[in-house]
Scaffold this motif. Structure first.
Motif, PDB file in Angstrom:
ATOM      1  N   MET A 270      42.985  39.220  50.616  1.00 50.07           N
ATOM      2  CA  MET A 270      43.816  38.570  49.631  1.00 50.07           C
ATOM      3  C   MET A 270      44.652  39.634  48.929  1.00 50.07           C
ATOM      4  N   PRO A 271      45.845  39.279  48.444  1.00 50.27           N
ATOM      5  CA  PRO A 271      46.674  40.248  47.713  1.00 50.27           C
ATOM      6  C   PRO A 271      45.965  40.713  46.440  1.00 50.27           C
ATOM      7  N   VAL A 272      46.172  41.955  46.103  1.00 45.06           N
ATOM      8  CA  VAL A 272      45.500  42.542  44.939  1.00 45.06           C
ATOM      9  C   VAL A 272      45.844  41.797  43.647  1.00 45.06           C
ATOM     10  N   PRO A 273      47.106  41.412  43.384  1.00 42.36           N
ATOM     11  CA  PRO A 273      47.366  40.685  42.133  1.00 42.36           C
ATOM     12  C   PRO A 273      46.560  39.380  42.031  1.00 42.36           C
ATOM     13  N   ARG A 274      46.387  38.693  43.148  1.00 42.87           N
ATOM     14  CA  ARG A 274      45.595  37.462  43.121  1.00 42.87           C
ATOM     15  C   ARG A 274      44.119  37.781  42.935  1.00 42.87           C
TER      16      ARG A 274
ATOM     17  N   GLN B 145      42.960  40.238  41.300  1.00 42.70           N
ATOM     18  CA  GLN B 145      42.790  40.696  39.922  1.00 42.70           C
ATOM     19  C   GLN B 145      42.434  39.539  38.988  1.00 42.70           C
ATOM     20  N   VAL B 146      42.942  38.358  39.263  1.00 37.56           N
ATOM     21  CA  VAL B 146      42.675  37.212  38.395  1.00 37.56           C
ATOM     22  C   VAL B 146      41.603  36.287  38.962  1.00 37.56           C
ATOM     23  N   ASP B 147      41.059  36.629  40.131  1.00 35.80           N
ATOM     24  CA  ASP B 147      40.031  35.804  40.762  1.00 35.80           C
ATOM     25  C   ASP B 147      38.745  35.892  39.949  1.00 35.80           C
TER      26      ASP B 147
ATOM     27  N   ARG C  50      33.301  42.145  37.635  1.00 34.71           N
ATOM     28  CA  ARG C  50      34.161  42.884  36.715  1.00 34.71           C
ATOM     29  C   ARG C  50      34.518  44.274  37.240  1.00 34.71           C
ATOM     30  N   GLY C  51      33.580  44.958  37.892  1.00 34.58           N
ATOM     31  CA  GLY C  51      33.854  46.296  38.416  1.00 34.58           C
ATOM     32  C   GLY C  51      34.950  46.297  39.464  1.00 34.58           C
ATOM     33  N   VAL C  52      34.968  45.285  40.317  1.00 32.05           N
ATOM     34  CA  VAL C  52      36.010  45.190  41.348  1.00 32.05           C
ATOM     35  C   VAL C  52      37.352  44.934  40.684  1.00 32.05           C
ATOM     36  N   ARG C  53      37.383  44.023  39.714  1.00 33.42           N
ATOM     37  CA  ARG C  53      38.653  43.733  39.031  1.00 33.42           C
ATOM     38  C   ARG C  53      39.167  44.957  38.274  1.00 33.42           C
ATOM     39  N   GLU C  54      38.270  45.752  37.686  1.00 29.73           N
ATOM     40  CA  GLU C  54      38.695  46.964  36.985  1.00 29.73           C
ATOM     41  C   GLU C  54      39.260  47.996  37.963  1.00 29.73           C
ATOM     42  N   ALA C  55      38.636  48.104  39.152  1.00 31.96           N
ATOM     43  CA  ALA C  55      39.136  49.052  40.161  1.00 31.96           C
ATOM     44  C   ALA C  55      40.503  48.636  40.680  1.00 31.96           C
ATOM     45  N   LEU C  56      40.792  47.346  40.642  1.00 30.49           N
ATOM     46  CA  LEU C  56      42.069  46.837  41.149  1.00 30.49           C
ATOM     47  C   LEU C  56      43.092  46.617  40.029  1.00 30.49           C
ATOM     48  N   ALA C  57      42.840  47.175  38.866  1.00 32.39           N
ATOM     49  CA  ALA C  57      43.731  46.975  37.715  1.00 32.39           C
ATOM     50  C   ALA C  57      45.113  47.545  38.002  1.00 32.39           C
ATOM     51  N   PRO C  58      46.145  46.903  37.459  1.00 28.14           N
ATOM     52  CA  PRO C  58      47.501  47.427  37.658  1.00 28.14           C
ATOM     53  C   PRO C  58      47.687  48.745  36.916  1.00 28.14           C
ATOM     54  N   PRO C  59      48.685  49.516  37.314  1.00 30.61           N
ATOM     55  CA  PRO C  59      48.935  50.779  36.601  1.00 30.61           C
ATOM     56  C   PRO C  59      49.346  50.494  35.162  1.00 30.61           C
TER      57      PRO C  59
END
Length: 168
Positions: A1-5, A7-9, A14-23
């Motif tokens: 899945m695309p990283v922006p999607r 990020q909000v999944d 939480r750790g995965v979403r933090e690692a994929l945080a935007p700059p």
């Protein structure tokens, strides 16, 4: 899945979403105090100190009315107050002109736009929990990247280069 999607999944931890945080978006640089404001503040301080010392030295002015004495004390604070007010006006006017318009701020904003574009191009593999960039992400002939561990993904976004390629 695309990283922006991703990020909000809400299904991802939480750790995965933090690692994929935007700059992080760059903040405008600080604006130093304008030289004219510094001079105005200094003169105001000088006038204030000399006025207070003069009033304390003169003590109770015998024979002068209380209105005159009150006026003398108000006069001590009037000119320094005006100078401080003008100094703040000068500082706020220069701050509005300078904030976000320096060459460094504009360059950082451009780099952030490129990093955000690379971040949006990233993909997350949910079966192996790695990220990758598809072919053509960094330049038209760039190959797809190998699997990137999630803790290395922010570095790839910040550098924005494909393996084996250096920016010129």
């Amino acid at each position: 899945m695309p990283v922006p999607r991703a990020q909000v999944d809400g299904d991802l931890d939480r750790g995965v979403r933090e690692a994929l945080a935007p700059p992080p978006e760059p903040q405008p640089g600080s604006v130093r105090l304008h030289n004219a404001a510094i001079v105005l503040f200094s003169i105001a301080g000088f006038f204030l100190m000399t006025g207070i010392l003069r009033q304390l030295k003169s003590g109770d002015q015998d024979g002068s009315s209380s209105a005159y004495q009150a006026g003398a004390w108000v006069g001590v604070f009037l000119i320094p107050g005006l100078l401080v007010g003008i100094g703040f006006l000068v500082h706020s006017a220069t701050r509005e002109r300078r904030t976000g318009t320096s060459v460094a701020d504009i360059a950082w904003r451009g780099m952030w736009q490129r990093r955000l574009q690379a971040w949006r191009a990233g993909w997350l593999c949910r079966s192996c929990w790695t990220a990758f960039f598809p072919a053509g992400t960094f330049h038209p002939d760039s190959p797809a990247t190998p699997a990137i561990p999630l803790d290395h993904f922010p570095h790839w976004v910040m550098t924005g280069t494909a393996p084996g390629r250096t920016e010129t």
